[in-house]
Design a protein around this motif. Sequence first.
Motif: not given
Length: 440
Positions: A370-375, A377-378, A401
């Motif tokens: 999840f964190i990797k996919s968020q990163m 996006q930026y 969380e």
Amino acid sequence: MNITKQQIDELNAVVKVAISKEDYQEKVDNILKDYRKQANIPGFRKGQVPIGLIKKQYGKAVLVDEVNKLLQDNLNKYLTEEKLDVLGNPLPKQQDNFNWDNEVLDFEFELGLAPNFDVKLKSKKAITQYKIVADKKMIDEQVERIQKQYGKLVSKTEIGTKDEVTGVFKNEDEEIENKTTIELDKVKSKKAINALVGKKTGETVTLNTKGLFKEDYLLIGSLGIDREKAEKLNIDVIFTIEEINERQPAELDQELFDKLFGKDNVKSEKELKDKIKEDSEKQFEQQSDQKLLNDVTEKLIEDTKFELPAEFLTKWIQVSGENLLTDDQAKEEYDKSEKGLRYQLIEGKIIKDNDLQVQLDELKEFAKGFIKSQMAQYGHLDPKEEELENVANRVLGNQDEVKRLSEQLMSQKLLDLFKEKANLKVKEVSYDNFVKEVYG
């Protein structure tokens, strides 16, 4: 203390709790002695107040408090030891002749019991599992958008049919004055296009707002007004042209491919289109999965038949909130929540029958994904494992969380189970057709 259960029917029972003085008297006496040590009562030295006076003032309140604690602790323990699957919480029965001075205090609690039922994942009628494919038209449009986004602006002196025009919209009566850039290929009104084409910087054009753009949101941004005003607007506005540019599309070359996907990850137009197709379909999969989860849920609720202790649950809803509800309000709330309650029970049964669990190590890996996919996006496409580990540890240090991610992971496990065991028929559709079929 003595606790017994009287079974009323399969879904309802009454638990009777008998508490004698010996269960609470010692604790009550000790608390009252502590009160005596601290009591400040006029006419008596601190610690020297007669115990009889302390009992008279505080005895009943202490007794009630201690008995309620005993009830709560021992009732919960009893339900756990007897493995009673209750819905809501035990409801105390009203006892009109109850007397706190009795040698034995008798209490009764109504229980609503969860029903016994089986869940069949494989329904008779197949459920459609949509596979959304990125068709040629969509891929070509995405390539065109990329070329446009990364292209360059070339200044012009005269407006063409595909140019970008910067200027100011003005209407004094409506207090509109807003500088914006419009793209002519997004203008819907042929009259407006004809009025604009051929015009030069410094010139003005009168345009009508009704049906001006292909998309409603463009009028909102172009005029700097709110949505409600834009929906009703049918006025003339003066557009003063300040700048005209032609956006020349970027070349589909290695420089662009590297800028988009990193060095040498894509080396040709075909690979670019393949990458767009892969990425698009991966995004579409989230939508089709959610649709499948919703459809399987609805089918399970429809096919899995069982009774609920409706009368008990309605009574529990009536008294469990901040404010006491009327009979009609409680019935209405129960009717609203019944479907959700049914699925909670069905889902719990599926999880238990298939031994679905969320382990800490897989929760951490799920959090990293999840964190990797968020990163990504930026623009942070390749984070180091140590970085992911540190962020994941911080995230999992927050219990809210943990709860949210655990629910998402369990939802994914249920989806995987449904894909494996439910009666599904795969249907390939374009995104446009998916939207038409699912959302009308």
